[in-house]
Design a protein around this motif. Structure first.
Motif, short mmCIF file in Angstrom:
data_model
loop_
_atom_site.label_atom_id
_atom_site.label_comp_id
_atom_site.label_asym_id
_atom_site.label_seq_id
_atom_site.Cartn_x
_atom_site.Cartn_y
_atom_site.Cartn_z
N ASP A 8 0.81 -1.22 0.00
CA ASP A 8 0.00 0.00 0.00
C ASP A 8 0.85 1.27 0.00
N TRP A 9 2.17 1.14 0.19
CA TRP A 9 3.07 2.28 0.30
C TRP A 9 4.01 2.32 -0.89
N VAL A 10 4.28 3.53 -1.39
CA VAL A 10 5.17 3.69 -2.54
C VAL A 10 6.27 4.70 -2.21
N LEU A 11 7.44 4.45 -2.76
CA LEU A 11 8.55 5.38 -2.61
C LEU A 11 8.31 6.55 -3.54
N ILE A 12 8.27 7.76 -2.99
CA ILE A 12 8.04 8.93 -3.84
C ILE A 12 9.25 9.84 -3.91
N TYR A 13 10.22 9.62 -3.02
CA TYR A 13 11.39 10.48 -3.03
C TYR A 13 12.52 9.77 -2.31
N SER A 14 13.73 9.88 -2.85
CA SER A 14 14.91 9.39 -2.14
C SER A 14 16.07 10.32 -2.42
N SER A 15 16.96 10.41 -1.44
CA SER A 15 18.08 11.33 -1.56
C SER A 15 19.16 10.93 -0.56
N GLY A 16 20.35 11.39 -0.81
CA GLY A 16 21.43 11.23 0.14
C GLY A 16 21.47 12.37 1.14
N ASP A 17 20.57 13.36 0.97
CA ASP A 17 20.52 14.54 1.83
C ASP A 17 19.38 14.38 2.84
N LYS A 18 19.73 13.93 4.05
CA LYS A 18 18.70 13.69 5.07
C LYS A 18 17.97 14.97 5.47
N PHE A 19 18.68 16.09 5.56
CA PHE A 19 18.05 17.34 5.96
C PHE A 19 16.95 17.74 4.97
N GLU A 20 17.27 17.72 3.68
CA GLU A 20 16.27 18.06 2.66
C GLU A 20 15.09 17.10 2.70
N THR A 21 15.37 15.81 2.91
CA THR A 21 14.30 14.82 2.97
C THR A 21 13.41 15.06 4.18
N ASP A 22 13.99 15.42 5.31
CA ASP A 22 13.20 15.76 6.51
C ASP A 22 12.29 16.96 6.24
N LEU A 23 12.81 17.96 5.55
CA LEU A 23 12.00 19.14 5.21
C LEU A 23 10.81 18.77 4.32
N LEU A 24 11.06 17.91 3.34
CA LEU A 24 9.97 17.46 2.47
C LEU A 24 8.94 16.66 3.24
N LYS A 25 9.39 15.85 4.18
CA LYS A 25 8.48 15.06 5.01
C LYS A 25 7.54 15.98 5.77
N VAL A 26 8.09 17.02 6.39
CA VAL A 26 7.28 17.96 7.15
C VAL A 26 6.28 18.67 6.23
N ARG A 27 6.74 19.06 5.04
CA ARG A 27 5.85 19.74 4.10
C ARG A 27 4.69 18.85 3.68
N LEU A 28 4.97 17.58 3.44
CA LEU A 28 3.90 16.65 3.08
C LEU A 28 2.93 16.45 4.24
N GLU A 29 3.47 16.29 5.45
CA GLU A 29 2.61 16.13 6.63
C GLU A 29 1.76 17.37 6.85
N ASN A 30 2.30 18.55 6.62
CA ASN A 30 1.53 19.79 6.76
C ASN A 30 0.40 19.88 5.75
N ASN A 31 0.50 19.09 4.68
CA ASN A 31 -0.56 19.04 3.67
C ASN A 31 -1.46 17.82 3.87
N GLY A 32 -1.39 17.21 5.05
CA GLY A 32 -2.30 16.12 5.40
C GLY A 32 -1.95 14.76 4.85
N ILE A 33 -0.69 14.57 4.46
CA ILE A 33 -0.26 13.29 3.90
C ILE A 33 0.58 12.55 4.94
N ASN A 34 0.20 11.30 5.22
CA ASN A 34 0.99 10.47 6.11
C ASN A 34 2.25 10.02 5.38
#
Length: 75
Positions: A8-34
Motif C-alpha cells: 500500500d506504500w510507494v517510494l516517492i522520493y529518495s536522496s542522500g541529503d537527510k536534511f532536505e528529505t526531513d523538510l519534504l516530510k514535514v511539508r507533506l505532513e503539513n498538507n495532510g499526507i501520512n
C-alpha cells in the motif's frame, strides 16, 4: 479498521541529503499526507551492503500523485 500492507506504500522520493528529505516530510505532513521516512543508515541494509547512503519517503499509494505534485512545487 483498515490494515495497510507494504504494497500500500510507494517510494516517492529518495536522496542522500537527510536534511532536505526531513523538510519534504514535514511539508507533506503539513498538507495532510501520512509519510514514512526510511533511513538506510539506521537499518541493516547499510551494514549488509556496500551501498550509498539513501533516505526514502514513502506515502500511501492513494496519496502518491498529490505528494509528487507537492514535492515538484518547491516554492
Amino acid at each position: 479498521m483498515v490494515m495497510n500492507t507494504k504494497e500500500d506504500w510507494v517510494l516517492i522520493y529518495s536522496s542522500g541529503d537527510k536534511f532536505e528529505t526531513d523538510l519534504l516530510k514535514v511539508r507533506l505532513e503539513n498538507n495532510g499526507i501520512n509519510v514514512v521516512l526510511f533511513d538506510h543508515e539506521d537499518s541493516m541494509y547499510k551494514s549488509l551492503n556496500d551501498t550509498n547512503y539513501e533516505v526514502g519517503l514513502y506515502v500511501h499509494k492513494s496519496d502518491a500523485e498529490r505528494a509528487e505534485k507537492i514535492i515538484q512545487n518547491k516554492d
